[in-house]
Design a protein around this motif. Structure first.
Motif, short mmCIF file in Angstrom:
data_model
loop_
_atom_site.label_atom_id
_atom_site.label_comp_id
_atom_site.label_asym_id
_atom_site.label_seq_id
_atom_site.Cartn_x
_atom_site.Cartn_y
_atom_site.Cartn_z
N VAL A 248 0.84 -1.14 0.00
CA VAL A 248 -0.08 -0.23 0.01
C VAL A 248 0.74 1.29 0.04
CG1 VAL A 248 -1.62 1.27 1.22
CG2 VAL A 248 -1.74 -1.24 1.28
N VAL A 249 0.69 1.94 -0.97
CA VAL A 249 1.61 3.17 -1.38
C VAL A 249 0.86 4.49 -0.75
CG1 VAL A 249 3.33 4.20 -2.72
CG2 VAL A 249 2.91 1.89 -2.78
N PHE A 250 1.34 5.27 0.17
CA PHE A 250 0.89 6.90 0.24
C PHE A 250 1.87 7.36 -0.44
CE2 PHE A 250 -0.75 4.05 3.63
CZ PHE A 250 -1.99 4.51 3.82
N LEU A 251 1.46 8.34 -1.42
CA LEU A 251 2.54 9.05 -2.25
C LEU A 251 2.04 10.63 -2.28
CD1 LEU A 251 4.95 8.95 -4.24
CD2 LEU A 251 2.79 8.50 -6.02
N ASP A 252 3.01 11.41 -1.66
CA ASP A 252 2.93 12.72 -1.69
C ASP A 252 3.42 12.90 -3.36
OD1 ASP A 252 2.78 15.40 -1.21
OD2 ASP A 252 4.69 15.63 -0.50
N LEU A 253 2.93 14.55 -3.51
CA LEU A 253 3.35 14.76 -5.03
C LEU A 253 4.77 15.59 -4.83
CD1 LEU A 253 -0.10 15.11 -6.76
CD2 LEU A 253 1.62 13.24 -6.87
N ASN A 254 4.59 16.88 -3.93
CA ASN A 254 5.63 17.62 -4.23
C ASN A 254 6.79 17.40 -3.09
OD1 ASN A 254 4.48 19.53 -5.80
ND2 ASN A 254 2.98 19.91 -4.34
N LEU B 129 -1.35 11.66 -1.99
CA LEU B 129 -1.55 12.62 -0.73
C LEU B 129 -1.49 14.01 -1.33
CD1 LEU B 129 0.54 10.94 1.89
CD2 LEU B 129 -1.54 10.89 1.83
N THR B 130 -2.29 14.91 -1.20
CA THR B 130 -2.33 16.17 -1.58
C THR B 130 -2.47 17.34 -0.53
OG1 THR B 130 -4.53 16.58 -2.54
CG2 THR B 130 -2.85 15.49 -4.06
N SER B 131 -1.94 18.33 -0.47
CA SER B 131 -2.05 19.38 0.39
C SER B 131 -3.46 20.18 -0.12
CB SER B 131 -1.14 20.33 0.68
OG SER B 131 -0.48 20.63 -0.64
N ILE C 231 -3.56 4.26 -9.47
CA ILE C 231 -4.14 5.15 -8.26
C ILE C 231 -5.78 4.71 -7.97
CG2 ILE C 231 -4.70 7.69 -7.84
CD1 ILE C 231 -1.76 6.84 -9.00
N THR C 232 -5.67 4.81 -6.56
CA THR C 232 -7.09 4.23 -5.82
C THR C 232 -7.77 5.37 -5.55
OG1 THR C 232 -5.65 2.46 -5.17
CG2 THR C 232 -7.93 2.48 -4.26
N GLU C 233 -7.02 6.38 -4.82
CA GLU C 233 -7.74 7.44 -4.09
C GLU C 233 -6.87 8.84 -4.06
OE1 GLU C 233 -10.54 8.72 -2.97
OE2 GLU C 233 -11.71 6.84 -2.94
N TYR C 234 -7.32 9.66 -3.83
CA TYR C 234 -6.93 11.09 -3.51
C TYR C 234 -7.17 11.48 -2.40
CZ TYR C 234 -5.88 11.49 -8.45
OH TYR C 234 -5.37 11.29 -9.65
N ILE C 235 -5.94 11.65 -1.47
CA ILE C 235 -6.48 12.02 0.03
C ILE C 235 -5.93 13.65 0.24
CG2 ILE C 235 -5.96 11.41 2.37
CD1 ILE C 235 -4.98 8.59 1.18
N ILE D 271 -10.60 9.46 7.60
CA ILE D 271 -10.06 9.32 6.45
C ILE D 271 -9.18 7.88 6.31
CG2 ILE D 271 -8.34 9.79 4.51
CD1 ILE D 271 -8.99 12.83 5.63
N ILE D 272 -8.32 7.42 7.21
CA ILE D 272 -7.59 6.31 7.23
C ILE D 272 -8.45 4.99 7.31
CG2 ILE D 272 -5.43 5.05 8.13
CD1 ILE D 272 -4.67 7.60 6.57
N LYS D 273 -9.82 5.42 8.17
CA LYS D 273 -10.66 4.38 8.37
C LYS D 273 -11.24 3.76 7.06
CE LYS D 273 -12.28 4.66 13.00
NZ LYS D 273 -13.52 5.28 13.95
N ASN D 274 -11.55 4.81 6.43
CA ASN D 274 -12.12 4.66 4.97
C ASN D 274 -11.15 3.70 4.07
OD1 ASN D 274 -14.47 5.55 5.04
ND2 ASN D 274 -13.85 7.74 4.42
N LEU D 275 -9.84 4.33 4.39
CA LEU D 275 -8.69 3.50 3.62
C LEU D 275 -8.82 1.97 3.89
CD1 LEU D 275 -5.76 6.08 3.33
CD2 LEU D 275 -7.81 5.91 1.80
N LYS D 276 -8.69 1.90 5.31
CA LYS D 276 -8.41 0.63 5.96
C LYS D 276 -9.64 -0.39 5.30
CE LYS D 276 -8.55 -2.19 10.10
NZ LYS D 276 -9.26 -2.34 11.54
#
Lengths: 131, 890
Positions: free
Chosen positions: A55-61, A88-90, A106-110, A118-123
């Motif tokens: 499971v990858v949490f990816l920031d863009l900048n 992950l976006t600000s 890409i599954t979701e934008y957070i 939010i993380i509960k939803n992801l779980k």
């Protein structure tokens, strides 16, 4: 099934916050934090196997290698069958989202800030896929 | 050893001339003939011998033309007696006893049958001196001949030669005459003419002894022998010929001495018929005065031959006259292309061309002619020789005639009666005049075509089915169709639909023989315009063709229409037009005013009568009008410049007038003035003037540039404003291409938009960069209007404005937008990131059970984030101040 939680984020405060939230909702995987795309990519290049789920949490900048560049390389390396990628976006910047339009990884934008809710939803999404 | 004498003798025998002469008689191997048998019988009886022969000496044998007392007709030459006459060139050979003669005693015919002991041979000598053979008498006993016998035999020998000669004549005749019938008649004539009678005359007795044949000729009875008195004989002779007959002895005796004479005379038969007698004779004895004492000779009846000869001669003469009298060429050639016979015309022509005579028997393909010509003629002859009868047209070159003559030459094969091919007869008829006539017709035709094509009117022929057969080139000019496009098409297909009925009706009139002229209809030009045509047509019943001439009367029609229109106009003018017609006297008092005055001036005509025109004219114009009016008396027609005239409502109208002096015209007797209200026109003119002035201002002094381009965007016209707008004089732009001045990056866009004017009448061309006279790029905005079809312009009119300021402004705004966008991005990424962190951290603090060190860490994070936000905001403010200074940048 087990899974690794790979965080790609240059902001240590966000890592801190994300870790807290993950622990808070009880996601079970090993946490691997990387401060830019290149570090994460090196890890995958070395250790990626089909048998393992990611499971990858990816920031863009990010400095050195940003999220866009990382995705480009990651798509060639990984398979969607054992990976989930959360961006992950600000801000919900439309331009950022458009650049991944139709990308099956890409599954979701957070949107930051990350909350336990939010993380509960992801779980749910993660457990749906990797059981 | 070479025996010279023997060789000479053999040469005599084998002398080719002799053999040729012999063969020319065509006697060898012919069958027996009674005339010769009569002679041998006669010779034998005269000499009282057992055998008499007529021998002919061939190259290796002797042939007996007659053999009295022998039953074979030839022997080899080595046993021949007669050959000696030939070999040794003797007139006579008399061998009284062969056994004593070394030449003959070993001869097999002497030693065995027929055991010849006596031989007397008399040479048969042809008129050309060649010895052919002999008339001989032979006996088994030795013998002597007396002089009389010898004489008789000599005469008989001559007679034989004469017979041979006749025979040859006959043969020659046969050659000459192609008609077999003539040949037969001739043959019979000759045969019958050889019924020879023999006579002897003695001066002493004055008696004429006649043989039976001689008696028969004149119809006297003969019993064994017959003697008649000379006088009695002479009585039977035709009086006209008697003198010549009487003279014959003496003439011959002295002139020709010893030689036989030959005479033909007319004599009466016993039955009164006139006979032609041919007599030969010779003096055989002389008296002491050296005058003929005895004569011997033969007579033969040649009546038939003579009369036939005469007839043939006559016929031949007639034919020859016909043949030679004509100028047509007649000739014939044999299978070897040798000339058989030709008429005078042919011979003369050949002589002229060859510079020599051409004779019968010559090759009819002379070397003087070109190989090609001879080959051609040979082919004609061959064709005829293959049995074909045909005619050809040929040029006949007659050097004595300046013009080429033409012959129609017929060739036909000639056959004899056995259908064997003899040659070709050729007949050339002079057809020069026909050919010439044809050429004249041809050139006349060409001439006609030339005339036709030079004609501005349409000239055409139409057949009875209504198809164009011929048409001249005028069709292309008048109808737009070339002759090629029309010929073979129906004329009616080109007639305007409304005129088809009338045209067909007229066509029927023409076809029924009426001459139609001034028929009008309309044709549809290729470009779909209607062309009024005026037709005249006649019908040629022989050729079933309609000859037509048609004139384009478009101009005439126009003129007619104009005339009609002008008539109408005149009517309208006088009655209801905008022009007023008035007649004034010399002092400008109104005599007549047309009804239109009510309309034009708002004054009824009656109102004017008796009043003076100047009463109505604005005082300002009095002087000028007066002056002009007076001019009419000198110039008859004068145009009076616009002046003001007051109407019934007190309004000043501007009038224009033409005054014509008609004082000398009795029906008018005054000055006619045509007057028009030009108030409106003047107003319009003034408006126009004003707008023109406005336009001028715009074009010359405005900021807008007006230019005209051709389709390739080359400047045709540039308004003087270019000086101002582009810093370029119009002259420097003229002829150049607009694209050369346009920024390369804008080329494509401008050109594409410019090209659209060819489809859309007006196109807006977006701002583009244009290098002005000072080398700066200007932004120009343009509206292009296609005025190609406007004759006064014929180009694309372009109105151009300098929009550099505006464009730069827009560019600056765009740049500013970009800066603002950057700020927004900063906002979203850089500003919001710490804010998001703060929010997350604050949420954590809210949670209970936080350790002290944890709390301290979180508070540190919060402070860091707040400082970060502060920094970002400071940066944004800097950026915003920077971007807002656009106007100063410009």
């Amino acid at each position: 099934m087990t899974y690794e939680l790979v965080m790609v984020e240059d902001d240590p405060i966000f890592i801190f916050l994300l870790e807290k939230a993950i622990k808070g909702v009880g996601l079970q995987g090993n946490i691997r934090p990387y401060s830019n795309g290149l570090e994460a990519l090196n890890y995958f290049k070395k250790n990626y196997t089909k048998e393992q789920n990611y499971v990858v949490f990816l920031d863009l900048n990010m400095p050195v290698m940003d999220g866009f560049e990382f995705m480009k390389a990651f798509e060639d390396l990984a398979s969607i069958s054992n990976t989930l990628v959360f961006i992950l976006t600000s801000s919900r910047n439309q331009k950022d989202m458009d650049s991944f339009e139709g990308n099956p990884f890409i599954t979701e934008y957070i949107s930051k800030p990350i909350s336990e809710a939010i993380i509960k939803n992801l779980k749910e999404i993660i457990e749906d896929k990797f059981g | 050893m070479f025996d010279f004498k023997e060789t000479m003798k053999r040469n005599n025998t084998n002398n080719t001339g002799r053999l040729a002469t012999l063969s020319s008689y065509e006697l060898l191997d012919t069958s027996l003939e009674k005339v010769y048998d009569d002679i041998t019988e006669l010779a034998a009886s005269i000499c009282d011998t057992e055998i008499s022969l007529i021998t002919l000496i061939d190259d290796s044998r002797q042939f007996f033309k007659s053999h009295y007392g022998l039953n074979f007709n030839q022997t080899s030459l080595d046993v021949s007696f007669c050959k000696h006459l030939v070999m040794e060139d003797m007139d006579e050979l008399i061998v009284p006893n062969t056994k004593r003669d070394p030449r003959f005693k070993e001869n097999p015919y002497v030693l065995s049958d027929p055991k010849i002991s006596f031989y007397a041979g008399f040479s048969l000598t042809a008129p050309n001196g060649k010895r052919l053979g002999a008339l001989c008498v032979i006996d088994t006993e030795p013998k002597e001949l007396d002089e009389g016998q010898k004489r008789s035999l000599r005469t008989l020998a001559q007679q034989v030669v004469q017979l041979f000669e006749l025979r040859r004549v006959k043969k020659e005749y046969a050659h000459q005459e192609t008609k077999q019938k003539i040949k037969e008649i001739l043959f019979n004539t000759i045969v019958s003419s050889t019924k020879i009678g023999v006579w002897e005359w003695e001066k002493d007795t004055g008696l004429l002894k006649l043989t039976k044949e001689a008696a028969t000729i004149v119809g006297l009875e003969h019993k064994g022998h017959l003697s008649v008195k000379t006088e009695a004989w002479e009585k039977r002779i035709h009086p006209s010929d008697l003198a010549a007959v009487k003279e014959r002895f003496y003439n011959n005796a002295f002139v020709n001495k010893n030689k036989a004479y030959d005479i033909t005379y007319r004599m009466f038969h016993q039955n009164g018929n006139l006979l032609y007698i041919q007599e030969t004779g010779k003096v055989t004895g002389w008296d002491t005065n050296n005058e003929p004492a005895a004569l011997q000779g033969t007579i033969s009846d040649i009546t038939e031959k003579t009369t036939h000869n005469a007839q043939i001669e006559k016929l031949k003469n007639n034919q020859e006259a016909l043949i030679n009298g004509t100028k047509d060429l007649l000739w014939s050639v044999d299978t070897e292309y040798n000339l058989i016979i030709a008429n005078k015309a042919f011979e003369q022509l050949m002589k002229k061309r060859l510079k020599r005579e051409i004779a019968e028997g010559d090759l009819a393909l002379p070397d003087e002619f070109s190989t090609e010509a001879n080959q051609k003629w040979k082919l004609y002859y061959k064709r005829a020789l293959s049995g074909e009868q045909f005619s050809v047209k040929e040029k006949i070159q007659d050097p004595s005639k300046p013009l080429t003559t033409y012959g129609l030459i017929s060739f036909s094969p000639i056959y004899d009666k056995n259908k064997a091919l003899l040659g070709v007869s050729c007949f050339s008829k002079d057809i020069s005049s026909e050919v010439l006539a044809q050429q004249v017709i041809l050139s006349a035709k060409e001439e006609t075509v030339k005339i036709m094509n030079a004609s501005l009117d349409i000239i055409c022929t139409i057949n009875e089915d209504g198809y164009f057969l011929t048409i001249n080139k005028a069709s292309e000019r008048i109808w737009g169709y070339s002759p090629k496009e029309l010929i073979g098409k129906k004329y009616i297909d080109f007639v305007y639909a409304d005129d088809v009925m009338e045209s067909k009706k007229t066509e029927q009139h023409v076809a029924s023989g009426q001459e139609v002229s001034f028929f009008e209809n309309r044709y549809v030009h290729k470009n779909k315009h209607l062309i009024p045509m005026l037709w005249s047509a006649t019908w040629d019943n022989e050729e079933k063709i309609m000859y037509c001439v048609a004139r384009d009367i478009t101009e005439k029609r126009k003129a007619e229409d104009q005339l009609k229109q002008s008539e109408r106009r005149f009517k309208t003018l006088v009655q209801e037009g905008s022009e007023m017609i008035a007649i004034l006297d010399e002092n400008a008092n109104y005599i007549y005013v047309s009804p239109t005055s009510s309309k034009v001036l708002n004054i009824a005509p009656e109102y004017f009568i008796g009043k003076n025109a100047f009463d109505f004219i604005h005082p300002e114009h009095h002087e000028a009008v007066q002056a002009k009016f007076k001019e009419t008396l000198n110039k008859s027609q004068v145009k009076i410049e616009p002046f003001r005239f007051i109407n019934n409502k007190g309004e000043w109208l501007w009038l224009e007038t033409i005054a014509t002096d008609q004082t000398n015209e009795p029906s008018i007797n005054g000055i006619v003035v045509n007057t028009r209200d030009i108030t409106e026109k003047r107003k319009a003119e003034q408006r126009l003037e004003q707008s023109e002035r406005r336009f001028k201002t715009l074009v010359q002094e405005g900021t807008e540039l007006i230019a005209i381009f051709d389709q390739e965007a080359n400047f045709i016209y540039v308004s003087p404003t270019s000086n101002k707008t582009l810093k370029m004089a119009p002259e420097t732009l003229l002829g150049t291409n607009a694209l050369d001045h346009i920024h390369p990056d804008d080329h494509d866009a401008v050109y594409t938009q410019f090209a659209e004017t060819l489809e859309t009448q007006q196109v807006y061309i977006k701002p583009f960069r244009f290098k002005n006279g000072e080398g700066h790029w200007l932004w120009l905005e343009t509206i292009a209007t296609n005025q190609m079809k406007e004759p006064s312009i014929e180009g694309i009119v372009v109105n151009t404005r300098d929009v550099t300021d505006r464009v730069l402004h827009l560019k600056a705004i765009e740049e500013q937008n970009t800066a603002l966008k950057e700020i927004a991005w900063n906002q979203s990424h850089i500003v919001r990131a710490p804010v998001a962190r703060l929010m997350g951290l604050i949420n954590l603090i809210k949670e209970e059970g936080l350790k002290n060190d944890e709390r301290a860490e979180i508070l540190d994070f919060i402070l860091n984030s707040a400082e970060e936000i502060d920094h970002v905001i400071k940066k944004n403010v800097e950026r915003t101040t920077f971007t807002i200074d656009i106007d100063q940048q410009l």
